[in-house]
Design a protein around this motif. Sequence first.
Motif, PDB file in Angstrom:
ATOM      1  N   LYS A 166     -23.666  13.561   0.439  1.00  0.00           N
ATOM      2  CA  LYS A 166     -24.288  13.975   2.073  1.00  0.00           C
ATOM      3  C   LYS A 166     -24.679  12.763   2.488  1.00  0.00           C
ATOM      4  N   GLU A 167     -25.560  12.040   1.727  1.00  0.00           N
ATOM      5  CA  GLU A 167     -26.209  10.760   1.789  1.00  0.00           C
ATOM      6  C   GLU A 167     -25.320   9.621   2.016  1.00  0.00           C
ATOM      7  N   LEU A 168     -24.319   9.656   1.194  1.00  0.00           N
ATOM      8  CA  LEU A 168     -23.126   8.651   1.410  1.00  0.00           C
ATOM      9  C   LEU A 168     -22.341   8.623   2.731  1.00  0.00           C
ATOM     10  N   THR A 169     -22.263   9.992   2.987  1.00  0.00           N
ATOM     11  CA  THR A 169     -21.523  10.182   4.294  1.00  0.00           C
ATOM     12  C   THR A 169     -22.206   9.664   5.824  1.00  0.00           C
ATOM     13  N   LYS A 170     -23.489  10.061   5.410  1.00  0.00           N
ATOM     14  CA  LYS A 170     -24.426   9.694   6.382  1.00  0.00           C
ATOM     15  C   LYS A 170     -24.384   8.065   6.804  1.00  0.00           C
ATOM     16  N   ILE A 171     -24.417   7.324   5.639  1.00  0.00           N
ATOM     17  CA  ILE A 171     -24.327   5.730   5.714  1.00  0.00           C
ATOM     18  C   ILE A 171     -22.965   5.509   6.203  1.00  0.00           C
ATOM     19  N   GLU A 172     -21.998   6.052   5.613  1.00  0.00           N
ATOM     20  CA  GLU A 172     -20.591   5.793   6.226  1.00  0.00           C
ATOM     21  C   GLU A 172     -20.228   5.798   7.552  1.00  0.00           C
ATOM     22  N   ASN A 173     -20.980   6.704   8.043  1.00  0.00           N
ATOM     23  CA  ASN A 173     -20.895   7.007   9.614  1.00  0.00           C
ATOM     24  C   ASN A 173     -21.458   6.090  10.321  1.00  0.00           C
ATOM     25  N   HIS A 174     -21.953   5.141   9.842  1.00  0.00           N
ATOM     26  CA  HIS A 174     -22.813   4.219  10.758  1.00  0.00           C
ATOM     27  C   HIS A 174     -21.671   3.032  10.851  1.00  0.00           C
ATOM     28  N   ASP A 175     -21.547   2.592  12.042  1.00  0.00           N
ATOM     29  CA  ASP A 175     -20.740   1.360  12.301  1.00  0.00           C
ATOM     30  C   ASP A 175     -20.975   0.402  11.489  1.00  0.00           C
ATOM     31  N   LEU A 176     -22.401  -0.192  11.461  1.00  0.00           N
ATOM     32  CA  LEU A 176     -22.779  -1.386  10.910  1.00  0.00           C
ATOM     33  C   LEU A 176     -24.096  -1.233  10.036  1.00  0.00           C
ATOM     34  N   LEU A 177     -23.892  -1.382   8.882  1.00  0.00           N
ATOM     35  CA  LEU A 177     -24.894  -1.437   7.740  1.00  0.00           C
ATOM     36  C   LEU A 177     -25.339  -2.755   7.319  1.00  0.00           C
TER      37      LEU A 177
ATOM     38  N   ASP B 242     -19.709   2.761  -4.783  1.00  0.00           N
ATOM     39  CA  ASP B 242     -19.430   3.569  -3.916  1.00  0.00           C
ATOM     40  C   ASP B 242     -19.894   3.538  -2.368  1.00  0.00           C
ATOM     41  N   LEU B 243     -20.980   2.639  -2.177  1.00  0.00           N
ATOM     42  CA  LEU B 243     -21.349   2.306  -0.804  1.00  0.00           C
ATOM     43  C   LEU B 243     -20.003   1.232  -0.038  1.00  0.00           C
ATOM     44  N   ILE B 244     -19.755   0.315  -0.895  1.00  0.00           N
ATOM     45  CA  ILE B 244     -18.778  -0.693  -0.596  1.00  0.00           C
ATOM     46  C   ILE B 244     -17.556   0.053  -0.611  1.00  0.00           C
TER      47      ILE B 244
ATOM     48  N   ARG C 203     -16.938   1.980   2.721  1.00  0.00           N
ATOM     49  CA  ARG C 203     -17.033   1.160   4.072  1.00  0.00           C
ATOM     50  C   ARG C 203     -15.910  -0.102   4.123  1.00  0.00           C
ATOM     51  N   ASN C 204     -14.975  -0.186   2.985  1.00  0.00           N
ATOM     52  CA  ASN C 204     -14.255  -1.158   2.884  1.00  0.00           C
ATOM     53  C   ASN C 204     -12.999  -1.016   3.830  1.00  0.00           C
ATOM     54  N   GLN C 205     -12.937  -2.079   4.929  1.00  0.00           N
ATOM     55  CA  GLN C 205     -12.095  -1.935   5.818  1.00  0.00           C
ATOM     56  C   GLN C 205     -12.119  -0.894   6.908  1.00  0.00           C
ATOM     57  N   ARG C 206     -13.310  -0.393   6.766  1.00  0.00           N
ATOM     58  CA  ARG C 206     -13.290   0.738   7.604  1.00  0.00           C
ATOM     59  C   ARG C 206     -14.525   0.618   8.660  1.00  0.00           C
ATOM     60  N   LYS C 207     -15.865   0.208   8.108  1.00  0.00           N
ATOM     61  CA  LYS C 207     -16.730  -0.182   8.762  1.00  0.00           C
ATOM     62  C   LYS C 207     -17.091  -1.848   8.356  1.00  0.00           C
ATOM     63  N   SER C 208     -18.262  -2.142   9.260  1.00  0.00           N
ATOM     64  CA  SER C 208     -18.891  -3.466   8.837  1.00  0.00           C
ATOM     65  C   SER C 208     -20.372  -3.558   8.186  1.00  0.00           C
ATOM     66  N   THR C 209     -20.506  -4.381   7.481  1.00  0.00           N
ATOM     67  CA  THR C 209     -21.887  -4.247   6.555  1.00  0.00           C
ATOM     68  C   THR C 209     -22.073  -5.754   6.548  1.00  0.00           C
ATOM     69  N   ILE C 210     -23.440  -6.127   6.595  1.00  0.00           N
ATOM     70  CA  ILE C 210     -24.162  -7.444   6.972  1.00  0.00           C
ATOM     71  C   ILE C 210     -25.270  -7.551   5.592  1.00  0.00           C
TER      72      ILE C 210
ATOM     73  N   LEU D 264     -17.408  -7.439  -5.409  1.00  0.00           N
ATOM     74  CA  LEU D 264     -17.385  -8.698  -4.773  1.00  0.00           C
ATOM     75  C   LEU D 264     -16.254  -9.174  -3.964  1.00  0.00           C
ATOM     76  N   ASP D 265     -15.009  -8.500  -4.611  1.00  0.00           N
ATOM     77  CA  ASP D 265     -13.577  -8.647  -3.884  1.00  0.00           C
ATOM     78  C   ASP D 265     -13.761  -8.194  -2.516  1.00  0.00           C
ATOM     79  N   ARG D 266     -14.421  -6.999  -2.413  1.00  0.00           N
ATOM     80  CA  ARG D 266     -14.436  -6.161  -1.219  1.00  0.00           C
ATOM     81  C   ARG D 266     -15.413  -6.742  -0.205  1.00  0.00           C
ATOM     82  N   ILE D 267     -16.586  -7.238  -0.806  1.00  0.00           N
ATOM     83  CA  ILE D 267     -17.752  -7.763   0.236  1.00  0.00           C
ATOM     84  C   ILE D 267     -17.184  -9.154   0.831  1.00  0.00           C
ATOM     85  N   ILE D 268     -16.868  -9.954  -0.049  1.00  0.00           N
ATOM     86  CA  ILE D 268     -16.667 -11.450   0.046  1.00  0.00           C
ATOM     87  C   ILE D 268     -15.368 -11.679   0.893  1.00  0.00           C
TER      88      ILE D 268
END
Length: 244
Positions: A153-164, A184-186, A189-196, A220-224
């Motif tokens: 449930k918490e992961l879904t809440k985070i995923e629903n944000h456009d920018l983390l 799990d977090l990355i 969000r990979n290729q669906r949402k933005s993360t700073i 790191l492949d997904r982040i960088i």
Amino acid sequence: MNTNATIEKMQKMRLNGMKRAYESSFETRNQDTFTNDEFIAWLIESEDTQRNNNRTDRLLKNARFHYQASIEEINYTPDRDLDRNLLTRLSDCSFIDRHENMIITGCTGTGKSFLATALGYQGCIKGYKVLYYNLGKLFNKLTMAKADGTYMKELTKIENHDLLIIDDFGLQAINNEKQLILMDLIEDRNQRKSTIFCSQLPVKNWYDLIEEKTIADAILDRIIHSAIRFELKGESMRKKMKNN
């Protein structure tokens, strides 16, 4: 025309911006300068502005920023080596639409959190859902969620944000359960949402943070990959402000 009845109906319908403008028109008498069409358009514009402001306020509150920051307040002194043209382009927040990640690195006090927060504030103003977290606190929250059964449930809440915005990345080793949580977090969000990501460590040292090297490669492949990067330089901004 029963003015009080009209105002009551506006309040009942939650047309607060329109109600405020309508009431003020009797004080300023500016309705006398409008045609009927212009007056209706003005009332609707007032309501739209009020709703946009309310939405921005909600987004800013839900983002959980530690302080207020804006693009206009960013310091571009030469020693910081900060690309003003790039930041101007990023201020339209189209990078969020493109689901691009961003990495901001630099020594303590160089303004990493401020820059990330300023971009996050701009995102809220543009209507995007933004969430700010210190990585250590985020790990603690999700570890507790695993214990009480609310993890997904918490992961879904985070995923629903456009920018983390993840601050203080790299202050602690990412081992045991933490590396799986980060994966799990990355992955979500990979290729669906933005993360700073904000970090004191150069990107070249991130690999050593993550205990299991297979997981490190995947994360790191997904982040960088294709991330927008800022490496802030110069003297501590906190020290400069204190001296001034």
